[in-house]
Design an enzyme around this catalytic site. Structure first.
Site, PDB file in Angstrom:
ATOM      1  N   LYS A   1      35.087  49.302 -37.211  1.00  0.00           N
ATOM      2  CA  LYS A   1      35.276  50.393 -36.217  1.00  0.00           C
ATOM      3  C   LYS A   1      34.906  51.625 -36.610  1.00  0.00           C
ATOM      4  O   LYS A   1      34.892  52.723 -36.039  1.00  0.00           O
ATOM      5  CB  LYS A   1      36.648  50.375 -35.569  1.00  0.00           C
TER       6      LYS A   1
ATOM      7  N   SER B   1      41.931  54.571 -27.685  1.00  0.00           N
ATOM      8  CA  SER B   1      41.610  55.766 -28.803  1.00  0.00           C
ATOM      9  C   SER B   1      40.375  56.230 -28.758  1.00  0.00           C
ATOM     10  O   SER B   1      40.261  57.505 -29.034  1.00  0.00           O
ATOM     11  CB  SER B   1      42.068  54.769 -30.058  1.00  0.00           C
TER      12      SER B   1
ATOM     13  N   HIS C   1      50.297  53.371 -27.104  1.00  0.00           N
ATOM     14  CA  HIS C   1      50.800  52.588 -28.113  1.00  0.00           C
ATOM     15  C   HIS C   1      52.177  52.558 -28.248  1.00  0.00           C
ATOM     16  O   HIS C   1      52.974  51.615 -28.189  1.00  0.00           O
ATOM     17  CB  HIS C   1      49.895  52.844 -29.436  1.00  0.00           C
TER      18      HIS C   1
ATOM     19  N   ARG D   1      46.274  46.218 -21.007  1.00  0.00           N
ATOM     20  CA  ARG D   1      46.414  47.172 -20.090  1.00  0.00           C
ATOM     21  C   ARG D   1      45.768  46.785 -18.779  1.00  0.00           C
ATOM     22  O   ARG D   1      45.899  47.248 -17.768  1.00  0.00           O
ATOM     23  CB  ARG D   1      45.583  48.434 -20.701  1.00  0.00           C
TER      24      ARG D   1
HETATM   25  N1  COA Z   1      47.380  52.062 -25.390  1.00  0.00           N
HETATM   26  C1  COA Z   1      46.341  52.722 -25.305  1.00  0.00           C
HETATM   27  N2  COA Z   1      45.431  52.216 -26.055  1.00  0.00           N
HETATM   28  C2  COA Z   1      45.441  50.693 -26.283  1.00  0.00           C
HETATM   29  C3  COA Z   1      46.644  50.012 -26.054  1.00  0.00           C
HETATM   30  C4  COA Z   1      47.755  50.730 -25.574  1.00  0.00           C
HETATM   31  N3  COA Z   1      48.869  50.258 -25.355  1.00  0.00           N
HETATM   32  N4  COA Z   1      46.509  48.763 -26.586  1.00  0.00           N
HETATM   33  C5  COA Z   1      45.139  48.767 -26.938  1.00  0.00           C
HETATM   34  N5  COA Z   1      44.722  49.852 -26.905  1.00  0.00           N
HETATM   35  C6  COA Z   1      43.508  50.408 -27.269  1.00  0.00           C
HETATM   36  C7  COA Z   1      43.231  50.644 -28.612  1.00  0.00           C
HETATM   37  O1  COA Z   1      43.377  51.990 -28.757  1.00  0.00           O
HETATM   38  C8  COA Z   1      41.825  50.355 -28.958  1.00  0.00           C
HETATM   39  O2  COA Z   1      40.753  51.227 -28.308  1.00  0.00           O
HETATM   40  P1  COA Z   1      39.526  51.506 -29.275  1.00  0.00           P
HETATM   41  O3  COA Z   1      38.653  50.375 -29.032  1.00  0.00           O
HETATM   42  O4  COA Z   1      38.819  52.494 -28.234  1.00  0.00           O
HETATM   43  O5  COA Z   1      39.732  51.775 -30.682  1.00  0.00           O
HETATM   44  C9  COA Z   1      41.627  49.087 -28.378  1.00  0.00           C
HETATM   45  O6  COA Z   1      42.453  49.177 -27.297  1.00  0.00           O
HETATM   46  C10 COA Z   1      41.954  47.779 -28.897  1.00  0.00           C
HETATM   47  O7  COA Z   1      42.264  48.061 -30.363  1.00  0.00           O
HETATM   48  P2  COA Z   1      43.639  47.641 -31.318  1.00  0.00           P
HETATM   49  O8  COA Z   1      44.757  47.560 -30.225  1.00  0.00           O
HETATM   50  O9  COA Z   1      43.681  48.947 -32.233  1.00  0.00           O
HETATM   51  O10 COA Z   1      43.345  46.600 -31.595  1.00  0.00           O
HETATM   52  P3  COA Z   1      42.090  46.291 -32.420  1.00  0.00           P
HETATM   53  O11 COA Z   1      41.448  45.476 -31.468  1.00  0.00           O
HETATM   54  O12 COA Z   1      41.400  47.467 -32.791  1.00  0.00           O
HETATM   55  O13 COA Z   1      42.634  45.470 -33.708  1.00  0.00           O
HETATM   56  C11 COA Z   1      43.123  43.614 -34.963  1.00  0.00           C
HETATM   57  C12 COA Z   1      42.422  44.201 -33.729  1.00  0.00           C
HETATM   58  C13 COA Z   1      43.155  44.636 -36.199  1.00  0.00           C
HETATM   59  C14 COA Z   1      44.481  43.398 -34.355  1.00  0.00           C
HETATM   60  C15 COA Z   1      42.284  42.243 -34.998  1.00  0.00           C
HETATM   61  O14 COA Z   1      41.086  42.712 -35.211  1.00  0.00           O
HETATM   62  C16 COA Z   1      42.720  41.496 -36.237  1.00  0.00           C
HETATM   63  O15 COA Z   1      43.697  40.916 -36.197  1.00  0.00           O
HETATM   64  N6  COA Z   1      42.396  41.612 -37.511  1.00  0.00           N
HETATM   65  C17 COA Z   1      42.650  41.109 -38.821  1.00  0.00           C
HETATM   66  C18 COA Z   1      41.696  39.918 -38.836  1.00  0.00           C
HETATM   67  C19 COA Z   1      41.907  38.606 -38.349  1.00  0.00           C
HETATM   68  O16 COA Z   1      42.965  38.011 -38.308  1.00  0.00           O
HETATM   69  N7  COA Z   1      40.826  38.223 -37.433  1.00  0.00           N
HETATM   70  C20 COA Z   1      41.112  37.224 -36.603  1.00  0.00           C
HETATM   71  C21 COA Z   1      41.720  37.512 -35.244  1.00  0.00           C
HETATM   72  S1  COA Z   1      41.790  36.265 -34.085  1.00  0.00           S
END
Ligand code: COA
Length: 171
Positions: free
Chosen positions: A47, A134, A23, A96
Protein backbone atom coordinates in the site's frame (compact mmCIF):
# COMPACT_ATOMS: atom_id res chain seq x y z
CA UNK A 1 -8.16 -25.62 33.35
CA UNK A 2 -11.09 -25.86 30.90
CA UNK A 3 -10.38 -23.82 27.76
CA UNK A 4 -13.65 -21.96 28.48
CA UNK A 5 -12.03 -20.50 31.60
CA UNK A 6 -9.10 -19.07 29.68
CA UNK A 7 -8.95 -15.38 28.83
CA UNK A 8 -10.00 -14.97 25.23
CA UNK A 9 -7.69 -13.14 22.86
CA UNK A 10 -8.62 -11.61 19.52
CA UNK A 11 -6.46 -10.00 16.85
CA UNK A 12 -7.52 -6.84 15.03
CA UNK A 13 -5.22 -6.56 12.00
CA UNK A 14 -4.80 -3.75 9.52
CA UNK A 15 -2.49 -1.24 7.95
CA UNK A 16 -3.82 1.67 10.02
CA UNK A 17 -2.32 4.31 7.72
CA UNK A 18 -3.58 6.12 9.74
CA UNK A 19 -6.03 4.83 12.37
CA UNK A 20 -9.44 6.53 12.06
CA UNK A 21 -12.39 6.90 14.44
CA UNK A 22 -13.97 4.04 12.47
CA UNK A 23 -11.14 1.71 13.53
CA UNK A 24 -11.37 2.96 17.12
CA UNK A 25 -15.11 2.27 17.07
CA UNK A 26 -14.45 -1.35 16.05
CA UNK A 27 -11.74 -1.71 18.72
CA UNK A 28 -14.18 -0.50 21.42
CA UNK A 29 -16.83 -2.98 20.28
CA UNK A 30 -14.32 -5.85 20.26
CA UNK A 31 -13.07 -4.76 23.68
CA UNK A 32 -16.51 -5.56 25.15
CA UNK A 33 -16.26 -9.12 23.84
CA UNK A 34 -12.65 -10.14 24.51
CA UNK A 35 -10.38 -9.86 27.54
CA UNK A 36 -7.28 -9.36 25.39
CA UNK A 37 -7.02 -7.67 22.05
CA UNK A 38 -3.88 -7.47 19.97
CA UNK A 39 -3.94 -4.75 17.36
CA UNK A 40 -1.65 -6.15 14.69
CA UNK A 41 -0.17 -3.47 12.48
CA UNK A 42 1.00 -4.66 9.08
CA UNK A 43 3.98 -2.97 7.38
CA UNK A 44 2.02 -3.53 4.13
CA UNK A 45 4.55 -2.18 1.59
CA UNK A 46 1.94 -3.12 -1.05
CA UNK A 47 0.00 0.00 0.00
CA UNK A 48 3.10 2.29 0.14
CA UNK A 49 1.95 3.81 3.43
CA UNK A 50 2.28 7.52 4.17
CA UNK A 51 3.32 6.87 7.78
CA UNK A 52 6.21 4.66 8.89
CA UNK A 53 5.25 1.50 10.78
CA UNK A 54 6.52 2.96 14.10
CA UNK A 55 4.45 6.12 13.60
CA UNK A 56 1.32 4.08 12.85
CA UNK A 57 1.86 1.98 15.98
CA UNK A 58 2.38 5.13 18.03
CA UNK A 59 -0.87 6.68 16.81
CA UNK A 60 -2.83 3.48 17.49
CA UNK A 61 -1.36 3.38 21.01
CA UNK A 62 -2.26 7.02 21.70
CA UNK A 63 -5.79 6.66 20.26
CA UNK A 64 -6.60 3.64 22.45
CA UNK A 65 -4.69 4.50 25.63
CA UNK A 66 -7.83 4.53 27.81
CA UNK A 67 -8.55 0.83 27.11
CA UNK A 68 -7.17 -1.97 29.30
CA UNK A 69 -6.07 -5.34 27.94
CA UNK A 70 -4.88 -4.02 24.61
CA UNK A 71 -1.50 -4.56 23.01
CA UNK A 72 -0.28 -3.05 19.78
CA UNK A 73 2.24 -5.04 17.80
CA UNK A 74 3.75 -5.07 14.32
CA UNK A 75 3.31 -8.28 12.36
CA UNK A 76 4.73 -9.67 9.17
CA UNK A 77 4.01 -12.95 7.40
CA UNK A 78 0.74 -14.83 7.49
CA UNK A 79 -1.92 -13.39 9.75
CA UNK A 80 -3.18 -16.81 10.89
CA UNK A 81 0.35 -17.81 11.97
CA UNK A 82 0.66 -14.64 14.00
CA UNK A 83 -2.78 -15.27 15.55
CA UNK A 84 -1.84 -18.86 16.38
CA UNK A 85 1.47 -17.84 17.98
CA UNK A 86 -0.39 -15.37 20.16
CA UNK A 87 -3.02 -17.91 21.21
CA UNK A 88 -5.79 -15.84 19.61
CA UNK A 89 -9.11 -17.51 18.83
CA UNK A 90 -10.50 -14.78 16.59
CA UNK A 91 -9.62 -12.25 13.92
CA UNK A 92 -11.75 -9.11 14.07
CA UNK A 93 -12.56 -7.23 10.88
CA UNK A 94 -14.79 -4.22 10.38
CA UNK A 95 -17.57 -4.57 7.80
CA UNK A 96 -18.57 -1.13 6.61
CA UNK A 97 -20.67 -1.70 3.53
CA UNK A 98 -21.55 -4.29 0.91
CA UNK A 99 -18.44 -3.20 -1.01
CA UNK A 100 -16.26 -4.66 1.78
CA UNK A 101 -18.00 -8.00 1.60
CA UNK A 102 -16.28 -9.77 -1.29
CA UNK A 103 -12.72 -8.97 -0.21
CA UNK A 104 -13.43 -9.76 3.43
CA UNK A 105 -15.25 -12.99 2.53
CA UNK A 106 -12.26 -14.16 0.48
CA UNK A 107 -9.80 -13.34 3.25
CA UNK A 108 -11.92 -14.99 5.94
CA UNK A 109 -12.29 -18.21 3.94
CA UNK A 110 -8.62 -18.30 2.99
CA UNK A 111 -7.65 -17.78 6.63
CA UNK A 112 -10.01 -20.60 7.65
CA UNK A 113 -8.46 -22.83 4.98
CA UNK A 114 -5.03 -22.08 6.48
CA UNK A 115 -6.07 -22.53 10.09
CA UNK A 116 -9.37 -24.00 11.28
CA UNK A 117 -8.85 -22.84 14.85
CA UNK A 118 -9.07 -19.11 14.20
CA UNK A 119 -12.53 -17.66 13.47
CA UNK A 120 -13.07 -14.34 11.69
CA UNK A 121 -15.65 -12.09 13.34
CA UNK A 122 -17.13 -9.09 11.54
CA UNK A 123 -18.25 -6.07 13.49
CA UNK A 124 -20.11 -3.09 12.08
CA UNK A 125 -18.93 0.38 12.95
CA UNK A 126 -21.30 3.12 14.02
CA UNK A 127 -23.16 4.53 11.00
CA UNK A 128 -21.31 7.88 11.15
CA UNK A 129 -18.14 6.02 10.18
CA UNK A 130 -19.33 3.55 7.53
CA UNK A 131 -17.99 5.63 4.64
CA UNK A 132 -14.57 6.24 6.18
CA UNK A 133 -11.29 4.86 4.93
CA UNK A 134 -7.69 5.79 5.58
CA UNK A 135 -7.14 6.69 1.91
CA UNK A 136 -10.08 9.07 1.90
CA UNK A 137 -8.82 10.75 5.06
CA UNK A 138 -5.34 11.24 3.52
CA UNK A 139 -6.82 12.59 0.31
CA UNK A 140 -9.12 15.10 2.02
CA UNK A 141 -6.39 16.22 4.45
CA UNK A 142 -3.95 16.54 1.54
CA UNK A 143 -6.26 19.10 -0.09
CA UNK A 144 -6.66 20.98 3.19
CA UNK A 145 -10.09 19.57 4.12
CA UNK A 146 -11.12 19.32 7.75
CA UNK A 147 -10.90 15.71 8.96
CA UNK A 148 -10.65 16.51 12.67
CA UNK A 149 -14.05 14.93 13.52
CA UNK A 150 -13.14 11.68 11.79
CA UNK A 151 -9.76 10.79 13.29
CA UNK A 152 -8.26 10.76 16.79
CA UNK A 153 -6.60 14.05 17.77
CA UNK A 154 -3.10 12.59 17.48
CA UNK A 155 -3.79 11.63 13.86
CA UNK A 156 -5.12 15.06 12.97
CA UNK A 157 -1.95 16.68 14.35
CA UNK A 158 0.44 14.24 12.68
CA UNK A 159 -1.33 14.41 9.33
CA UNK A 160 -1.10 18.19 9.31
CA UNK A 161 2.62 18.00 10.14
CA UNK A 162 3.29 15.34 7.52
CA UNK A 163 1.42 17.25 4.83
CA UNK A 164 3.11 20.58 5.59
CA UNK A 165 6.58 18.95 5.63
CA UNK A 166 5.83 17.33 2.26
CA UNK A 167 4.67 20.65 0.85
CA UNK A 168 7.87 22.32 2.06
CA UNK A 169 10.02 19.53 0.57
CA UNK A 170 8.27 19.98 -2.78
CA UNK A 171 9.09 23.72 -2.86
N1 COA B 1 -13.18 2.39 9.78
C1 COA B 1 -12.52 3.07 8.87
N2 COA B 1 -11.81 2.50 7.89
C2 COA B 1 -11.80 1.17 7.86
C3 COA B 1 -12.48 0.38 8.80
C4 COA B 1 -13.20 1.06 9.78
N3 COA B 1 -13.90 0.41 10.70
N4 COA B 1 -12.27 -0.92 8.50
C5 COA B 1 -11.49 -0.93 7.43
N5 COA B 1 -11.21 0.32 7.04
C6 COA B 1 -10.44 0.74 5.87
C7 COA B 1 -9.01 0.92 6.14
O1 COA B 1 -8.73 2.22 6.54
C8 COA B 1 -8.42 0.60 4.79
O2 COA B 1 -8.54 1.73 3.97
P1 COA B 1 -7.47 2.05 2.87
O3 COA B 1 -7.49 0.91 1.90
O4 COA B 1 -7.99 3.31 2.32
O5 COA B 1 -6.13 2.17 3.54
C9 COA B 1 -9.34 -0.47 4.27
O6 COA B 1 -10.55 -0.28 4.91
C10 COA B 1 -8.94 -1.87 4.57
O7 COA B 1 -7.74 -1.87 5.12
P2 COA B 1 -7.31 -2.39 6.61
O8 COA B 1 -8.44 -2.60 7.50
O9 COA B 1 -6.16 -1.56 7.03
O10 COA B 1 -6.86 -3.74 6.27
P3 COA B 1 -5.94 -4.04 5.14
O11 COA B 1 -6.86 -4.57 4.10
O12 COA B 1 -5.03 -2.94 4.80
O13 COA B 1 -5.12 -5.15 5.88
C11 COA B 1 -4.31 -7.29 6.24
C12 COA B 1 -5.16 -6.36 5.41
C13 COA B 1 -2.99 -6.67 6.68
C14 COA B 1 -5.10 -7.70 7.47
C15 COA B 1 -4.11 -8.48 5.31
O14 COA B 1 -3.49 -8.03 4.13
C16 COA B 1 -3.27 -9.56 5.93
O15 COA B 1 -3.76 -10.35 6.71
N6 COA B 1 -1.96 -9.61 5.58
C17 COA B 1 -1.03 -10.58 6.10
C18 COA B 1 -0.67 -11.62 5.06
C19 COA B 1 -1.72 -12.68 5.01
O16 COA B 1 -2.00 -13.41 5.92
N7 COA B 1 -2.34 -12.76 3.82
C20 COA B 1 -3.39 -13.71 3.55
C21 COA B 1 -4.72 -13.09 3.89
S1 COA B 1 -6.01 -14.21 3.44
Amino acid sequence: MDSRDQAKTAIYPGTFDPITKGHVDIIRRAHRLFQNIIIAVSPNPRKTPLFQLAERIDMVREATKDLQGLSIEPFDGLLVDFADNKGAIAIIRGMRAISDFEYEFQMALMNRQLNLNVETLFLMPSKEYVYLSSSLIKEVAGYGGDISDLVPEVVSERLLKKISSRTNEAR
